[in-house]
Write a protein that holds these residues in place. Structure first.
Motif, short mmCIF file in Angstrom:
data_model
loop_
_atom_site.label_atom_id
_atom_site.label_comp_id
_atom_site.label_asym_id
_atom_site.label_seq_id
_atom_site.Cartn_x
_atom_site.Cartn_y
_atom_site.Cartn_z
N GLY A 162 -10.17 0.76 2.49
CA GLY A 162 -10.24 1.77 1.44
C GLY A 162 -11.37 2.77 1.63
N VAL A 163 -12.51 2.31 2.14
CA VAL A 163 -13.68 3.23 2.19
C VAL A 163 -13.78 3.89 3.56
N TRP A 164 -13.66 3.10 4.62
CA TRP A 164 -13.90 3.67 5.94
C TRP A 164 -12.60 4.01 6.65
N GLY A 165 -11.50 3.98 5.94
CA GLY A 165 -10.19 4.21 6.60
C GLY A 165 -9.98 5.69 6.90
N HIS A 166 -8.78 6.01 7.29
CA HIS A 166 -8.47 7.42 7.67
C HIS A 166 -7.73 8.10 6.53
N GLU A 167 -6.78 8.95 6.82
CA GLU A 167 -6.28 9.88 5.77
C GLU A 167 -5.77 9.13 4.54
N GLU A 168 -4.76 8.25 4.69
CA GLU A 168 -4.13 7.68 3.48
C GLU A 168 -4.76 6.32 3.18
N LEU A 215 -6.55 4.99 0.77
CA LEU A 215 -6.49 4.33 -0.54
C LEU A 215 -5.11 3.70 -0.73
N TYR A 216 -4.08 4.47 -0.39
CA TYR A 216 -2.71 3.97 -0.57
C TYR A 216 -2.51 2.70 0.24
N SER A 217 -2.95 2.75 1.49
CA SER A 217 -2.73 1.57 2.34
C SER A 217 -3.54 0.40 1.83
N ALA A 218 -4.77 0.64 1.45
CA ALA A 218 -5.63 -0.49 1.03
C ALA A 218 -4.99 -1.17 -0.18
N ILE A 219 -4.56 -0.36 -1.13
CA ILE A 219 -3.99 -0.98 -2.34
C ILE A 219 -2.69 -1.69 -2.00
N LYS A 220 -1.89 -1.06 -1.14
CA LYS A 220 -0.61 -1.69 -0.76
C LYS A 220 -0.90 -3.03 -0.09
N PHE A 221 -1.86 -3.04 0.80
CA PHE A 221 -2.23 -4.28 1.51
C PHE A 221 -2.65 -5.33 0.49
N PHE A 222 -3.51 -4.91 -0.42
CA PHE A 222 -4.06 -5.89 -1.38
C PHE A 222 -2.95 -6.45 -2.25
N LEU A 223 -2.11 -5.55 -2.78
CA LEU A 223 -1.08 -6.03 -3.72
C LEU A 223 -0.11 -6.97 -3.01
N PHE A 224 0.29 -6.56 -1.80
CA PHE A 224 1.26 -7.41 -1.08
C PHE A 224 0.71 -8.82 -0.94
N THR A 225 -0.48 -8.91 -0.36
CA THR A 225 -1.02 -10.24 -0.04
C THR A 225 -1.33 -10.98 -1.33
N LEU A 249 2.05 -3.80 6.74
CA LEU A 249 1.31 -3.88 8.00
C LEU A 249 1.12 -2.51 8.67
N PRO A 250 2.18 -1.73 8.90
CA PRO A 250 1.95 -0.45 9.60
C PRO A 250 0.96 0.43 8.85
N ASP A 251 1.10 0.50 7.53
CA ASP A 251 0.16 1.37 6.79
C ASP A 251 -1.26 0.85 6.94
N ALA A 252 -1.42 -0.47 6.67
CA ALA A 252 -2.80 -1.00 6.70
C ALA A 252 -3.41 -0.78 8.08
N HIS A 253 -2.62 -1.03 9.13
CA HIS A 253 -3.20 -0.91 10.49
C HIS A 253 -3.56 0.52 10.81
N THR A 254 -2.65 1.46 10.50
CA THR A 254 -2.93 2.84 10.94
C THR A 254 -4.15 3.39 10.21
N GLN A 255 -4.30 3.00 8.95
CA GLN A 255 -5.39 3.65 8.19
C GLN A 255 -6.70 2.90 8.32
N ALA A 256 -6.67 1.68 8.85
CA ALA A 256 -7.94 0.91 8.88
C ALA A 256 -8.84 1.47 9.99
N PRO A 257 -10.16 1.34 9.84
CA PRO A 257 -11.05 1.72 10.94
C PRO A 257 -10.82 0.77 12.12
N THR A 258 -11.32 1.12 13.29
CA THR A 258 -10.99 0.30 14.47
C THR A 258 -11.36 -1.16 14.24
N ALA A 259 -12.59 -1.39 13.79
CA ALA A 259 -13.01 -2.80 13.60
C ALA A 259 -12.07 -3.45 12.59
#
Lengths: 179, 660, 102, 542
Positions: free
Chosen positions: D146-152, D154-164, D230-240
């Motif tokens: 959510g904080v260090w990710g790329h363009e989208e 917030l959307y990916s972080a929340i989607k990741f969180f809600l799914f899991t 998965l695709p959203d979370a991976h693309t938007q997450a920082p490398t680490a």
């Protein structure tokens, strides 16, 4: 027997004055009607054999609280000017739904009360000494708590009334989460 | 360290080129380009010497084979695969070619690739390829062989795509890798099936003979014994066809010419494409168990031979002619395997490696000296200018065509043809097609000679004379292309064929027993194929002699453009053959486009539907949100009303509750 | 002498209903506060009536607790009313609700 | 015993150290985290050596009234995954050395918390502790994306969180059901897995418990229909973030299935196996086909990890030694290979600020070293022999063949599509005419070469010595359930394939599910094969 006559008198007076409070356009009239309604309730207390409470009500309720109301009303000079939307009497149409609900509430309570057990006769006289004793033994906690509530009331009133500007009522809600 | 209890260590053979590759890759940036070539050549030469050492110990010491076990690599339940090496005569033949011809090609490419941008990368992958191929042929069990098998496929991908700036090379490399990978998949399925049947170890033949002799063959997973063998055989055949560019999966080899010529010479002529032959030779017992499997191999072989010959006949690019001729010659090897002449197929591989590598390198020299001109109709009259190359090329082409008695090609191909006719698995029909193909082979090989070397030069390109490293390897290979045949002179010459005799030990009783014994018929067949070869040469002279070499007029309609190579002929059949019977186009239209469409659709489905379900859930929740917000509009009295309503409701419920 | 307990309870209900009606209907914040006072008072009455019925002084004690609550509530209520008046220049709740914060 | 606790406490207390040093100077936070991670790795290695002697367990009462205890249990499987966790943790810190510029301290604190969460999950024997670790993992990853990710982001972080999170609710439900069932049957309130496994569950109860647990973990793995986060979370997450997400978080799902779901409801597992294998196969083909046309580098790699995880699930549910070992191997390899691909994706994004393939092309001339690494990892991800992935896939295929030849054949076809997308990653970025968009991009820095080099070494080591990974495992996994434990499992006791291969094993085509047979625990210990078997002993094929 005397209590009953007194009670009915007071009851009629109470109902009349309270309904007038709701109906009047003029704020000051409303406050005065409320004071009269408090007097009526004090009389009811008398009829219920609680003279001490009647006096307390008059002194505290009518005396202190209503005076505060009067003070505020005077300060905001709500003389009930014509056309001021705030004090306009509620129109008939607005009264229907709440009225119905209030009536329903009344009927319900009356129904539930009527099913109750017959009244006990030996009403205890509210003797201030007994009451004071009771207060500081059994309801000691209650007394402490109401002390605190009063303290909160004063601090709250002071803080809010201090004239400090209330922060804008609500921060802008977090904008829509989705993109 | 390199000898354990007297026998030379086997792991050294693949380890040396692997070490070479490692050194080149690690110190790539810090070493001059030429150094990479030197390291690569020295590594492969050391490996070749060690192969000779091990080979001579094997042959002179009359050992059947060496086994060297290292560590327990794969232990997946019933599927065992240990990292261990196996060296017998077949391995000796293959390692000799891989290391020997490989060494010559390394030297050749030392000067051919001089000044190329990716020279270090080239030699690194070249050595890695040699290591992978050596692992393939010296592995003791099929899983370890599979390590080499895929390594070779990967290296051919790297080397075909060597000049990666041009996207055609990348497409060719990907096509090569994916088609061979499809073959590998069938091979893997076959391996898993044999692992449950007879195990995949080459050294422990006990299980094989036990299965072969026993009447009942245990089925597995719902398949009866013979069914299992048939399916496994088909899987192996497809696996071999993938790697050796046989009919169903041969589309990648002509495009693989996009790589540098030495790559084509080593990988797509001598070594990698014959991995399929090695595979079937190793599993010969499995194939020999069911006759219709042998027939399948024979049919695939002869069909591919015919296909290769017809397509080579009309090509205009010198390297594509040789590519199609390689497909055709390997077809002959598969034919040899199909008729049970296992050792002769290996022998044909042996001789073919020499003259095909020779032809490719000679072609490379020609291209190099004509400044990368590859269309034979732009060449001509090189006989005088590149004399040495011409003579070597002539020897190679003669051997390819099978000029009787003097060339190695003749002996190896004739032996296979004779076995097709005479053994129980062979059939006259196949023999007929094979003879026809032999004729066409002679025609296109001599067409190549006359168009490229004879006559007058069609374009006045300054011929830049090749240096010694580009010509000496040619002469050595030319010598072998002539002499190698004498290893296996036919019995009718009254001399025992050394090759067949020595390999009898390896293939034992599984050799095809001949039905026709009379020498007269054998002589007849011998002379027949010789006449065919000479006849082919004559026909080629008639058609393509310098005076009459017809320039293929550019085709009018562009309709017959196949994956952006326009067909140069007017005649429809010529264009059809030119495009390799249009199989490549067909595969593109059906499988490649089909794959792209399905993957596009699935990606779309994933984005719209599967994700859509969860977006829909989100939408529902947002709907509730809108509903609830309606009550939250800030009017205090509205709240009071709701509270009142709530209170009333609760009281009524309590009342009703208490009444009952 | 029978005390009019039942009647007192009914009276307190009536007063309570009028108070509720007032709160819901009136738009001026002062009136709303007053009506809340009425409701408080009705509740107090009910307490006293109950104590009369059960003959124990607890009910009356509770009335004494109701008082400070009502007092504190009014204090804060009026303070808020003042501030609203100061900020919105009107005491009409509906007007206040509609002017959404920018 | 302090080993286990120290493994957890180091990152936990480390956050304080990082906070402090970060307050002093930003870069100190990085250095401190790196040191902590390396120390944790050392402890993990010691633990790995220790567990080869047998499982290590530590129990401290935590909430006695509910029977919740701080119960850590590490056997071969857990030790392996812990080693992977700490190893990837070190690489994650090295990689984000100059990628993370703002809010550095809090980034590293979140990283350490995430590590602790994952370590707890892999070590927890107590189900409540497991659930605690499971939720602890979510929060830091949410903030990392959510904080260090790329363009989208917030959307990916929340989607990741809600799914899991919704998944974990099902899991909690099932766990609590078993908890109360156990309490009802034995009167003992405990969350300890060993005891919970002894509860008598009727067939329908098992089905629901299995479904609850399976859905909870399947969201994390991810298995086919539940994979869209998965695709959203991976693309938007920082490398680490995407390295740890791919390398470790997906494995916690599989670990959960292996350790909890199947032992808890074996009969239901037997019943659902064909369905799940079907899902796994769909996942393999679906993941590969969906990956091929992607236009975003990291999104393609994300879809590819769906395919790889399909192999893992197939290995787990195929129900024999080969499949199980293949699943564990594939987990480790996927962590290394796909993690590395994400690293390279991150490096490319750091240099070119884009992840789209159409912007890349012909970069090999500018970045030969990075190109070389990408080439290796693309070929590793398509399973070229010599890398660990091939061995993993081979084991899984072996297991699938023993299960049923048709399933085996389908699995083998899966790797053909793997070749398609893996090649596309390399060709679209490195091959083809050089793009004019970027001029002389910097090649891999020594730091990056170190990180990628260690991953290459690890993959090749596993490729040639799979015993490194399959050594400490024993099979079937921790099923310390008395023989009578399950009413409905097939009673036949089959000879369990041990690690020692006989030269040619006439196939006994074992019945479908030797995996799920309850074996009493003493039988477990004797069939282990230890790391020592690595030394090349000539004579008898071990």
């Amino acid at each position: 027997m005397a209590q009953n006559i007194l009670f009915y008198l007071a009851a009629v007076m109470a109902v009349a004055t309270t309904s007038m409070v709701v109906i009047t356009r003029n704020a000051v009239y409303a406050v005065l009607y409320l004071i009269m309604s408090l007097f009526a309730v004090a009389l009811v207390f008398l009829s219920l054999n609680a003279p001490f409470l009647a006096l307390v009500e008059i002194i505290v309720y009518a005396g202190a609280i209503m005076v505060l109301f009067l003070f505020v009303v005077m300060m905001l000079n709500l003389q009930g000017q014509r056309g001021d939307e705030a004090t306009k009497r509620p129109t008939r149409r607005q009264m229907i739904v709440p009225g119905a609900l209030a009536l329903l509430l009344l009927i319900l309570i009356v129904v539930s009360l009527s099913a109750g057990t017959p009244a006990a006769t030996n009403a205890a006289l509210s003797d201030p000494k007994l009451l004071g004793e009771l207060l500081f033994t059994k309801h000691y906690l209650g007394v402490k708590l109401s002390g605190i509530i009063l303290l909160i009331g004063t601090i709250g009133g002071l803080h809010i009334g201090r004239g400090g500007s209330i922060p804008s009522t609500m921060e802008k809600p977090i904008d829509d989460v989705t993109h | 360290m390199f000898y354990n209890n007297g026998l030379p260590a086997l792991w050294l053979i693949p380890a040396l080129p692997a070490l070479g590759a490692l050194i080149i890759f690690i110190f790539a940036s810090r070493m001059p380009a030429r150094a990479a070539g030197i390291i690569a050549c020295s590594a492969i030469s050391l490996s070749f010497l060690w192969v000779l050492n091990v080979g001579t110990t094997l042959v002179l010491g009359n050992h059947h084979h060496f086994v060297e076990h290292h560590w327990n690599w794969i232990a997946a339940g019933p599927f065992q695969g240990s990292a261990s090496f196996y060296f017998d005569l077949v391995t000796f033949a293959f390692t000799f070619v891989v290391a020997g011809v490989g060494l010559l090609i390394h030297l050749y490419s030392y000067s051919y690739m001089k000044g190329d941008a990716g020279e270090r990368r080239y030699f690194g992958y070249f050595n890695l390829f040699a290591a992978a191929m050596l692992v393939l042929v010296t592995a003791e069990n099929a899983f370890f062989m599979f390590l080499g098998w895929e390594g070779v496929g990967a290296c051919s991908f790297f080397l075909i795509g060597h000049w990666y700036q041009k996207s055609e090379n990348t497409v060719a490399a990907t096509k090569a890798f994916l088609v061979t990978r499809l073959g590998d998949i069938f091979l893997l399925i076959g391996l898993f099936l044999t692992a449950t049947l007879v195990g995949v170890s080459f050294s422990q033949q006990s299980a094989w003979t036990q299965v072969a002799t026993s009447s009942f063959i245990p089925g597995f997973g719902g398949l009866t014994g013979p069914q299992l063998i048939l399916i496994t055989g088909i899987c192996f055949l497809l696996g071999a066809a993938g790697k050796s560019a046989q009919v169903p999966l041969q589309v990648w080899l002509p495009d693989a010419m996009a790589g540098p010529t030495p790559v084509s010479a080593l990988i797509h002529a001598a070594t990698m494409v014959t991995a399929g032959v090695y595979l079937i030779a190793r599993f010969h017992i499995l194939f020999a168990l069911s006759p219709n499997l042998m027939l399948a191999v024979a049919i695939v072989g002869v069909l591919t031979a015919f296909y290769g010959a017809t397509s080579a006949f009309v090509q205009t690019d010198i390297k594509r002619i040789l590519a199609y001729s390689t497909i055709s010659q390997i077809g002959y090897m598969f034919l040899g395997l199909g008729v049970g002449a296992w050792s002769l197929a290996v022998f044909h591989f042996f001789t073919h490696a020499f003259y095909k590598a020779l032809l490719f390198m000679a072609a490379g020299t020609v291209i190099h000296s004509l400044h990368n001109e590859q269309n034979i109709y732009n060449m001509g009259g090189l006989r005088t200018k590149l004399k040495g190359t011409y003579l070597a090329f002539l020897a190679g082409a003669a051997s390819l065509a099978g000029i009787p008695f003097i060339t190695a090609g003749f002996y190896s191909k004739d032996a296979i043809l004779w076995n097709t006719l005479s053994t129980k698995w062979g059939s006259p029909v196949i023999y007929g097609i094979a003879m026809l193909t032999a004729l066409m082979t002679a025609i296109y090989s001599f067409r190549l000679i006359f168009v490229v070397f004879h006559g007058t030069p069609r374009k006045d390109i300054h011929v830049h004379l090749p240096d010694r490293l580009l010509t000496w390897p040619l002469y050595i290979l030319a010598f072998f292309a002539i002499v190698a045949g004498f290893l296996n002179l036919p019995i009718v010459f009254g001399v025992t064929p050394i090759w067949e005799h020595s390999f009898a030990r390896v293939f034992g009783e599984w050799q095809a027993e001949p039905l026709i014994h009379s020498h007269a018929v054998e002589w007849m067949a011998l002379l027949g194929s010789g006449v065919l070869a000479l006849g082919g040469a004559g026909i080629a002279w008639l058609l393509y002699s310098p005076a009459k070499a017809p320039m293929p007029e550019p085709a009018g309609d562009i309709a017959t453009v196949e994956n952006n190579t326009p067909a140069p002929y007017k005649a429809v059949w010529a264009n059809f053959l030119f495009h390799g019977w249009k199989m490549d186009g067909f595969y593109n239209k059906t499988f490649v486009r089909g794959f792209r469409i399905t993957s596009g659709v699935i990606a779309w489905i994933d984005r719209v539907f599967v994700d859509g379900i969860f977006e829909a859930i989100q939408a529902i929740v947002r709907g509730f949100h809108a509903l609830v917000i309606f009550f939250q509009n800030g009017r205090v009295s509205r709240y009071a009303m709701v509270m009142l309503f709530g209170a009333v409701a609760i009281i009524t419920i309590l009342l009703i509750g208490s009444q009952r | 002498m029978t005390l009019p307990i039942n009647e007192a309870l009914i009276l307190s209900c009536i007063l309570f209903s009028i108070g509720v009606l007032g709160v819901v209907v009136r738009r001026n914040i002062i009136y709303v506060l007053m009506c809340i006072e009425i409701m408080m008072n009705a509740a107090g009455l009910a307490f006293v009536a109950a104590s009369a019925r059960h003959g124990s002084l607890d009910g009356q004690a509770f009335f004494l607790f109701v008082l400070p609550v009502a007092a504190a509530e009014v204090a804060i209520g009026l303070a808020i009313a003042l501030l609203i008046f100061q900020r919105y220049k009107t005491l009409d709740l509906w007007v206040v609700a509609r002017t959404k914060e920018a | 015993m302090t080993l286990l606790l120290s493994l957890l406490l180091i990152p936990l207390l480390g956050t304080a150290l990082v906070g402090l040093s970060g307050w002093v100077d930003r870069n100190f936070a990085r250095v401190a985290t790196l040191i902590i991670m390396i120390v944790d790795l050392a402890v993990a290695i010691i633990l790995m050596a220790r567990t080869s002697g047998g499982p290590v367990q530590v129990i401290h009462p935590w909430i006695p009234s509910f029977g919740v205890s701080f119960n850590l249990y590490v056997d071969g499987l857990s030790a392996l995954l812990i080693l992977l966790t700490t190893f990837i943790g070190v690489i994650a810190v090295i990689i984000s050395w100059n990628e993370i510029k703002e809010k550095v301290t809090s980034f590293h604190i979140w990283m350490l918390l995430l590590q602790t969460g994952i370590l707890i999950v892999f070590m927890a024997r107590d189900m409540m502790l497991f659930y605690f670790g499971w939720e602890l993992m979510l929060v830091p990853m949410f903030f990392l994306i959510g904080v260090w990710g790329h363009e989208e982001k917030l959307y990916s972080a929340i989607k990741f969180f809600l799914f899991t999170f919704t998944g974990s609710i099902f899991m909690l439900l099932a766990l609590l059901y078993v908890y109360f069932q156990h309490a009802a049957q034995t009167g003992v309130l405990t969350f300890d897995l060993t005891q919970l496994l002894q509860t008598e569950l009727s067939a329908t109860a098992q089905t629901w418990v299995f479904l609850g647990l399976f859905v909870g973990f399947a969201v994390k793995v991810p298995i086919f229909p539940l994979h869209t986060w998965l695709p959203d979370a991976h693309t938007q997450a920082p490398t680490a973030g995407s390295l740890i997400l791919a390398g470790l978080l997906l494995k916690t799902g599989v670990y959960g299935i292996m350790r909890i779901t199947i032992p808890m409801a074996p009969a239901a597992a037997v019943y659902f196996t064909p369905w799940i294998i079907g899902l796994a196969l769909i996942g393999i083909f679906y993941g590969a086909l969906a990956a091929y046309p992607q236009r975003d580098f990291k999104r393609l790699v994300a879809y590819s990890s769906i395919a790889h995880l399909g192999f893992v699930i197939l290995g787990v549910f195929v129900g024999n030694a080969a499949g199980y070992q293949g699943a564990v191997l594939q987990m480790v390899n996927h962590g290394l290979a796909t993690g590395a691909l994400f690293l390279i994706g991150g490096m490319l994004q750091q240099r070119t600020h884009t992840r789209l393939f159409e912007m890349f092309g012909g970069l090999w001339r500018q970045m030969p070293v990075l190109g070389g690494f990408l080439l290796f990892f693309c070929f590793a991800s398509l399973g070229i022999p010599g890398t660990g992935n091939f061995i993993g896939e081979l084991y899984v295929m072996g297991g699938a063949f023993t299960y049923h030849p048709l399933v085996g054949a389908l699995t083998v076809f899966g790797i053909l599509f793997a070749a398609a997308y893996s090649l596309r990653i390399f060709l679209a970025t490195m091959h083809g005419p050089e793009t004019t968009a970027f001029k002389n991009l910097p090649d891999a820095s020594p730091r990056e070469t170190l990180a990628l080099g260690t991953l290459v070494a690890a993959l090749v080591a596993i490729g040639f010595f799979p015993n490194l990974v399959t050594g400490p495992l024993y099979y079937p996994p921790d099923l310390s359930v008395p023989q009578s434990g399950r009413a409905t499992t097939p009673a036949m006791v089959m000879p369990v394939e041990t690690g020692t291969p006989s030269p040619v094993l006439a196939p006994t085509s074992p019945p479908l599910h030797t995996y799920l047979l309850p074996m009493n625990s003493n039988q477990l210990s004797d069939q282990r094969f230890d790391i020592a078997s690595l030394s090349p002993d000539q004579q008898e094929v071990r």
